[in-house]
Design a protein around this motif. Structure first.
Motif, PDB file in Angstrom:
ATOM      1  N   LEU A 215      -4.090  25.601  64.482  1.00  0.00           N
ATOM      2  CA  LEU A 215      -2.671  25.646  64.849  1.00  0.00           C
ATOM      3  C   LEU A 215      -2.451  24.713  66.029  1.00  0.00           C
ATOM      4  O   LEU A 215      -3.249  24.683  66.966  1.00  0.00           O
ATOM      5  N   ARG A 216      -1.382  23.940  65.943  1.00  0.00           N
ATOM      6  CA  ARG A 216      -0.994  23.073  67.054  1.00  0.00           C
ATOM      7  C   ARG A 216       0.476  23.309  67.367  1.00  0.00           C
ATOM      8  O   ARG A 216       1.322  23.288  66.459  1.00  0.00           O
ATOM      9  N   ILE A 217       0.755  23.531  68.625  1.00  0.00           N
ATOM     10  CA  ILE A 217       2.120  23.793  69.073  1.00  0.00           C
ATOM     11  C   ILE A 217       2.401  22.897  70.273  1.00  0.00           C
ATOM     12  O   ILE A 217       1.626  22.879  71.232  1.00  0.00           O
ATOM     13  N   CYS A 218       3.493  22.154  70.220  1.00  0.00           N
ATOM     14  CA  CYS A 218       3.910  21.360  71.383  1.00  0.00           C
ATOM     15  C   CYS A 218       5.396  21.573  71.637  1.00  0.00           C
ATOM     16  O   CYS A 218       6.208  21.500  70.715  1.00  0.00           O
ATOM     17  N   PHE A 219       5.717  21.840  72.889  1.00  0.00           N
ATOM     18  CA  PHE A 219       7.108  22.017  73.290  1.00  0.00           C
ATOM     19  C   PHE A 219       7.595  20.805  74.077  1.00  0.00           C
ATOM     20  O   PHE A 219       6.848  20.204  74.856  1.00  0.00           O
ATOM     21  N   GLY A 220       8.859  20.461  73.867  1.00  0.00           N
ATOM     22  CA  GLY A 220       9.572  19.555  74.741  1.00  0.00           C
ATOM     23  C   GLY A 220      10.504  20.368  75.627  1.00  0.00           C
ATOM     24  O   GLY A 220      11.024  21.403  75.203  1.00  0.00           O
ATOM     25  N   VAL A 221      10.685  19.936  76.853  1.00  0.00           N
ATOM     26  CA  VAL A 221      11.571  20.564  77.845  1.00  0.00           C
ATOM     27  C   VAL A 221      11.046  21.943  78.277  1.00  0.00           C
ATOM     28  O   VAL A 221      11.794  22.760  78.796  1.00  0.00           O
ATOM     29  N   ALA A 222       9.756  22.190  78.059  1.00  0.00           N
ATOM     30  CA  ALA A 222       9.128  23.402  78.587  1.00  0.00           C
ATOM     31  C   ALA A 222       8.254  23.067  79.796  1.00  0.00           C
ATOM     32  O   ALA A 222       7.581  23.929  80.336  1.00  0.00           O
ATOM     33  N   ALA A 223       8.282  21.795  80.186  1.00  0.00           N
ATOM     34  CA  ALA A 223       7.519  21.288  81.326  1.00  0.00           C
ATOM     35  C   ALA A 223       8.056  19.888  81.626  1.00  0.00           C
ATOM     36  O   ALA A 223       8.868  19.360  80.861  1.00  0.00           O
TER      37      ALA A 223
END
Length: 296
Positions: A215-223
């Motif tokens: 599983l790969r998860i990447c957030f934008g605007v969470a850091a």
């Protein structure tokens, strides 16, 4: 008003390096959807500067599979081109899904993926997906070539590891980073188009018999930069896909997220989305994959 002192049209990479050697403060311009806005607003670094047009350089235009089945994307490709390109649709469809949500049609028709990455914004729609695919950035200088993992390229808000005289030429996604994965991208914004994300989430999952192999998860605007949820990703490996496990993965994401309050959204709201979106994305990705298998 623009404070641009000169414009140069390069047709080869060698011409770019020659011009930047003479004018190290010159800015590269492709679609101009970021550069011209900053120049008009007289942002630091965009006052009394020259521009170098790079739209006619062939090395920046191509999309292809190399001999190792790496997907290679020239940095000058527009969002519209990427969205509809058959190689993108077949091998890395999550990227096409994400760039289809950039701005409006006018922006997507001229804005480029290279510009989106080099702008360094955590809200860039292409970035979380490229992080999830472990993309490599091929950067050229007058004296050589280097490949930089995209996670190492982003240094801070609006700050990337690209020195004067360097140019992003290709974005590369290796076969082991896309084969067997299905994904989904979600962008939360105040409007459905022509807006910047309050929070975005790219998710790739590889499953077998209802169990998450990876599983790969990447957030934008969470850091300040796009950020992978490494603790949640490790936690998820080998887990059956159940409602309880999907909720637990979302909660685990809070251990890596670095959300904050802004005028666009509160930290509390962003944290709620951090917990919610990975599970939703996993379900949606597997649903689409199942429908595609039935159709075939």
């Amino acid at each position: 008003m623009y404070a641009i002192t000169g414009y140069h049209e390069a047709t080869t990479l060698s011409e770019v390096f020659a011009i930047t050697a003479e004018k190290p403060d010159a800015r590269l311009v492709a679609g101009g959807t970021d550069v011209l806005v900053k120049a008009r607003e007289l942002k630091k670094g965009y006052v009394d500067c020259d521009l170098i047009g790079i739209t006619r350089i062939p090395e920046l235009q191509k999309i292809y599979l190399d001999e190792e089945e790496t997907v290679v994307i020239g940095a000058m490709n527009t969002f519209t081109t990427i969205e509809h390109h058959p190689i993108i649709q077949q091998y890395v469809p999550l990227l096409g899904e994400a760039v289809a949500l950039v701005g409006g049609p006018q922006t997507r028709n001229v804005g480029t993926i290279g510009g989106n990455v080099c702008n360094g914004a955590t809200s860039a729609d292409s970035a979380p997906t490229l992080f999830a695919y472990n993309a490599l950035l091929e950067i050229h200088t007058a004296t050589g070539v280097k490949n930089v993992p995209i996670a190492n390229f982003y240094k801070g808000a609006g700050w990337v590891d690209l020195a004067p005289g360097e140019i992003l030429v290709k974005i590369k996604i290796r076969r082991q980073d896309y084969q067997g994965y299905v994904g989904h991208y979600t962008k939360f914004a105040q409007r459905q188009a022509l807006d910047i994300a309050n929070l975005s989430c790219a998710t790739l999952v590889k499953e077998s018999s209802g169990v998450m192999e990876d599983l790969r998860i990447c957030f934008g605007v969470a850091a300040p930069t796009p950020i992978r949820m490494t603790k949640a990703e490790e936690f998820a490996k080998g887990l059956p896909i159940t409602d309880d496990n999907l909720k637990a993965i979302g909660k685990k994401c809070l251990e890596d997220a670095k959300t904050r309050d802004s005028w666009r959204a509160s930290k509390e709201y962003r944290d709620h989305l951090v917990k919610l979106l990975p599970g939703r994305n996993i379900v949606e990705a597997l649903k689409v994959s199942a429908h595609q298998k039935e159709a075939n």
